[in-house]
Each structure stands twice: as C-alpha cells, then as structure tokens.
Scaffold this motif. Sequence first.
Motif, short mmCIF file in Angstrom:
data_model
loop_
_atom_site.label_atom_id
_atom_site.label_comp_id
_atom_site.label_asym_id
_atom_site.label_seq_id
_atom_site.Cartn_x
_atom_site.Cartn_y
_atom_site.Cartn_z
N ASP A 13 26.25 39.17 37.61
CA ASP A 13 26.08 40.57 37.26
C ASP A 13 27.41 41.29 37.40
OD1 ASP A 13 23.84 41.56 36.24
OD2 ASP A 13 22.86 41.99 38.16
N LEU A 14 28.13 41.37 36.32
CA LEU A 14 29.43 42.01 36.36
C LEU A 14 29.35 43.38 35.72
CD1 LEU A 14 31.66 39.00 35.34
CD2 LEU A 14 31.24 39.87 37.63
N PRO A 15 30.19 44.30 36.12
CA PRO A 15 30.17 45.63 35.51
C PRO A 15 30.53 45.54 34.04
CG PRO A 15 32.08 45.36 36.93
CD PRO A 15 31.22 44.19 37.17
N ALA A 16 29.89 46.41 33.25
CA ALA A 16 30.12 46.37 31.80
C ALA A 16 31.47 46.93 31.42
CB ALA A 16 29.02 47.16 31.08
N GLY A 17 32.03 47.81 32.22
CA GLY A 17 33.30 48.41 31.90
C GLY A 17 34.45 47.47 32.14
N PRO A 18 35.63 47.79 31.65
CA PRO A 18 36.79 46.92 31.81
C PRO A 18 37.24 46.88 33.26
CG PRO A 18 37.44 49.01 30.82
CD PRO A 18 35.96 49.02 30.89
N ARG A 19 37.78 45.73 33.64
CA ARG A 19 38.34 45.58 34.97
C ARG A 19 39.66 46.31 35.07
NH1 ARG A 19 36.75 40.83 37.97
NH2 ARG A 19 35.06 39.71 36.94
N LYS A 20 40.01 46.67 36.27
CA LYS A 20 41.34 47.22 36.51
C LYS A 20 42.30 46.07 36.72
CE LYS A 20 39.80 51.62 38.50
NZ LYS A 20 39.87 52.52 39.68
N GLY A 21 43.47 46.15 36.12
CA GLY A 21 44.45 45.10 36.29
C GLY A 21 44.24 43.99 35.28
N VAL A 22 45.16 43.03 35.34
CA VAL A 22 45.18 41.94 34.38
C VAL A 22 44.35 40.76 34.85
CG1 VAL A 22 46.68 40.25 33.28
CG2 VAL A 22 47.39 42.64 33.42
N ARG A 23 44.48 40.40 36.12
CA ARG A 23 43.80 39.22 36.64
C ARG A 23 42.28 39.34 36.51
NH1 ARG A 23 45.85 34.36 38.34
NH2 ARG A 23 47.38 35.40 39.67
N GLY A 24 41.68 38.40 35.79
CA GLY A 24 40.24 38.39 35.63
C GLY A 24 39.70 39.34 34.60
N HIS A 25 40.56 40.04 33.85
CA HIS A 25 40.08 40.95 32.81
C HIS A 25 39.32 40.14 31.76
CE1 HIS A 25 40.04 43.70 29.42
NE2 HIS A 25 40.40 44.69 30.25
N PRO A 26 38.07 40.52 31.43
CA PRO A 26 37.26 39.68 30.55
C PRO A 26 37.90 39.38 29.20
CG PRO A 26 35.89 41.31 31.63
CD PRO A 26 37.31 41.66 31.97
N TRP A 27 38.36 40.43 28.49
CA TRP A 27 38.87 40.19 27.14
C TRP A 27 40.22 39.49 27.16
CZ3 TRP A 27 35.23 40.27 23.84
CH2 TRP A 27 34.14 41.14 24.01
N LEU A 28 41.02 39.75 28.17
CA LEU A 28 42.28 39.00 28.30
C LEU A 28 42.00 37.54 28.65
CD1 LEU A 28 44.58 41.58 30.15
CD2 LEU A 28 44.61 40.93 27.73
N THR A 29 40.96 37.31 29.45
CA THR A 29 40.56 35.93 29.75
C THR A 29 40.15 35.20 28.47
OG1 THR A 29 39.82 36.51 31.98
CG2 THR A 29 38.90 34.51 31.01
N LEU A 30 39.39 35.89 27.63
CA LEU A 30 39.00 35.30 26.35
C LEU A 30 40.23 34.97 25.51
CD1 LEU A 30 36.99 34.55 24.12
CD2 LEU A 30 36.87 36.98 23.52
N PHE A 31 41.17 35.89 25.45
CA PHE A 31 42.39 35.66 24.68
C PHE A 31 43.16 34.45 25.21
CE2 PHE A 31 46.98 36.61 24.05
CZ PHE A 31 47.01 36.53 22.66
N SER A 32 43.23 34.35 26.54
CA SER A 32 43.97 33.26 27.16
C SER A 32 43.35 31.90 26.88
CB SER A 32 44.06 33.50 28.68
OG SER A 32 44.73 32.43 29.31
#
Length: 532
Positions: A13-32
């Motif tokens: 259950d993760l928050p729907a909003g974007p994470r703060k910072g780069v580490r673990g950011h959902p959409w950046l993780t997808l890109f990576s």
Amino acid sequence: MTSQTTVAEPAPDLPAGPRKGVRGHPWLTLFSVAIGVMMVALDGTIVAIANPAIAADLDASLADVQWITNGYLLALAVSLITAGKLGDRYGHRQTFLIGIAGFALASGAIGLSESVPFVIGFRVLQGLFGALLMPAALGLLRATFPAEKLNMAIGIWGMVIGASTAGGPIAGGLLVEHVSWQSVFFINVPVGVAALVLGLVILKDHRAKNAPRSFDLPGIALLSAAMFFLIWALIKAPEWGWGDLTTWTFLGLAVAGFAVFAFWETKVAEPLIPLGMFRSVPLSAGVVLMVLMAFAFMGGLFFVTFYLQSVHGMSPVDSGLQLMPLTGMMIVASPLAGGMITKFGPRVPLVGGMLCTSAAMFGMSSLDAQSGGLGMSLWFALLGLGLAPVMVGATDVIVGNAPLELSGVAGGLQQAGMQVGGSLGTAVLGATMAARVDDELPGNWTDAQLPPLSAEQLDQASAAVEIGTPPVPPEAPPEIVTAITNVTHDTFVSGMGFAFTVAGVVALCAAGVALLTKRGENAEAGGGGVHI
C-alpha cells in the motif's frame, strides 16, 4: 521477444502521490528498469538479423548458428526460476544491477570474439545475466508502485519491450550493413552503463517477505543436464543420424535426467519447481501451450532471415523492414487481445490465436524463391495477430491457476516454457530442415546436370545449402554459378517449407491444448497483475 510475469503477493500500500527525492521514485524506477530490459528485448530480434553475417565471417555451420541462439535461450530458461528466488532472498535491486552489468560485459566480449566457441560461450553468459535481470525488473516495479498504478506501469513496461522487439530488426540491419555484426553486441555496452548508473541512483532495495532459506542446487544441475542432453541430441542428430546409437544415448540421458529431476523435486524441502503445481490441468495446459507456441514461432522464424537475405538477396536493413508486419502487428494486437481476454476469458482468444498462428505457418510453407514482398508481409502480419493473445493470455492462465504463494514460481515457469520451447523448436526444425536438404540435394544436383560430388563435397554443399548459401567453387563459369544458385534456392525453400509445415502442425496441436485453459481463481486477486 520476452515476456515476464509477477506477482507472488499483493503490491504494498503505497501513497498514490509522487515520492520526494529520486531514490525509489515510481516513474523514475520504471524508466530505469525499462532501459535495462530494453537490452534483453532488443537481443531477441537484433541477433537474428546478424546470424547470416556471423555465419559468413566466422565460417559457422547451421549447428553453430543454432547454438548461438540455443545457448542463450537455454541459459535463460534454466536460470529464470532460480534468479527469481535469488531476487527474493538478496533483493531485486542487487540482482537487477548484477544482471545489467553482466549482460553488458558479456555483450562486449561477444563483439571481441573471433571464433564461434567464444561467441557461444559468452552468449550463454548473456542468458544467465538476462535471467537475473528480467524477474528483478518486475519485482522492483511491484515493490515501488501503489496497487492502483501497478497495472499502468507494467503496461508501459510491456510497450517498451514491444517497441524494442519491433525495432530490433531495423537496428540490427543498419548496424550489420553499415558497421559490422560485432556492433550489434557492442551497442549493449553504453546502454548497460546508462542503466547501471540510473539504477545505482534511482532504484530502492526491496526484500521479499518469507524469503527462501536455501536453493535447490541439485535440482538446477539435474534440469540443466537433462536439457543439455536433449538439445545436443536434436542438433547433432542430422550429423550422427537419427538411427545412430549416439543420438539415442543422448536422448536416453535426457529422459533419465528429467525423471531423476522429477523424483528429486518430490524429496527436497524447497524444490526448484514444486511438482504439486501441475495437479492443476489449466496450469499444466498453459505451460504446454507456451512451449508449443514458442516451438512453432521461434523455430519457424529461425529460417526467415536466411530466406530473406540468402534467397531474396535482401540487405540486413531490408530484411528487418520485411519483418515489421510481424512485430508491428504484435504491438497493435496485444492490448486488443488483453481486452478480449478480460471480457471473454482466455480460452477463446488462445484457441483463436493458435489457429491464426497455424494458418500463418502453413501459409509461409508455400513461400518460394519468387514470392513477393506483399505475400510475405500478409503471412507475417497474420502470425503477429495470432501470437499476441497467446503472449498475453497464457501468462494469466499459468499464474492465475497457481496458488498465490507460488505465483512467482509460476511466472518463472511461463517464461522458462517459452525459452525452452524456442530452443526445442530451433533444434527440431533445424534437424527437419537438414534432413530434407540431405534427402533432396543429391537428386536436384544431378537433375541440374552439375558435376558429380564426392561424399565429403556433398556434406559440405549440404551444410551451405541449409543456410541458403550456394556452394559455388572458385572460378566457376557463369552458367555453373547460375545452376548451383538455382539448385541451392530450390532445395533450401523446400526444406524451409517442410519445417514451416511441421511448425503449423505443432501450432494446431497447441490450439487443442488451449481448449483446456480457463481463468484461475487467483487471476482476479488484488494487488498487481500479470501482463505482457
């Protein structure tokens, strides 16, 4: 083309909003992870375009070229389930980064290789590291995205794989034609470096709950040995002879290896493949369906690049463009197939998909040296239309009919079934092709009133004809060159047509197996899903 499955447990259950910072950011993780997975997807089609150039430059036989493909596929297939467990135990971030680094290094080593054994050896390493990379990528997405956005993330991930697969023939053709076949592998190095740097910065570590405490090393060894004996026997049978004792010895060792593996799996505490899963008829049917589909598709497609380049004289770029209807139709049809499966269940789309695949294979068996591009494109497009629902639906069938606590293992079975089926198809249809060439070439050679060949010369000529290359002697007069070329093309096309006919029959059998499939009780469980 590569597909993979997830999930063993509901997404967190993760928050729907974007994470703060780069580490673990959902959409950046997808890109990576998408950049890393793109390498493996590209490798599936880009190397096929390079095979004729590799064969010519390294003086490789048909069996050698098959091992360049089979070594990679076997290593990938054998390692997928183990790699998934490694990710659960030690973290998906670690296994993903190791997979990226190893895949890129193995790719560079292939480009530097000057002999077939080294190419095959490093292709095996590519497969091992690719197996680490694929399950870890989806494990990272599952751990990072909230449940309500996971499907969207995996859908985008699948689109990257589709686009990479579609672009492989074009990229491969450009690189082979304007640079070299080595550049097909060298291109993975900068891509791998970029994915590794992004992964180190962006990806967040994740450890699965209830991680395995041990690994079934004897099971891994037994399964690997059994598959090696099987594929080796199938590839070498045309050389040894199907009635030769050596051929049947290796086949017997393969059967014995699979039997001992199955027995061992019932005794070990944490088996590589829990055999109790196969009590589910739909799950077993789904695995068999994946094997048969990959057998027909990858085995039949193995000859297409040689047909386009050797028989039709197309450049690598042109042959890549000629294959675009196949990969393009798969990209277009996959979301449509997903909608049909959601609405009607998997059985009807799977049966229809395999019937289309069978029809395409039978249609491709009618191709000859004079076939036009439009006719080829229609059969390629029909093949892509047939494969799309199988790629999407069979995964749902396998994972949906497995217990939730074994869904990760079921996902490994799905991908392993596809890779093993591709290896078996390439080997069996290659043997079928070789047998037809050996049977027809002497008569065709004589009918063309060409100079007689010794037994050794005939063996050498057969090896060349199997990949569509005319065995023209040095300084042969033009009329002899023309006659040998015609005999070569006619014999090659006959062998290819027979191989496609066998593939069509296998696909028809797969349509029958698809009748046993159904949506499983776990298919609609919350927390993530299974997608191509």
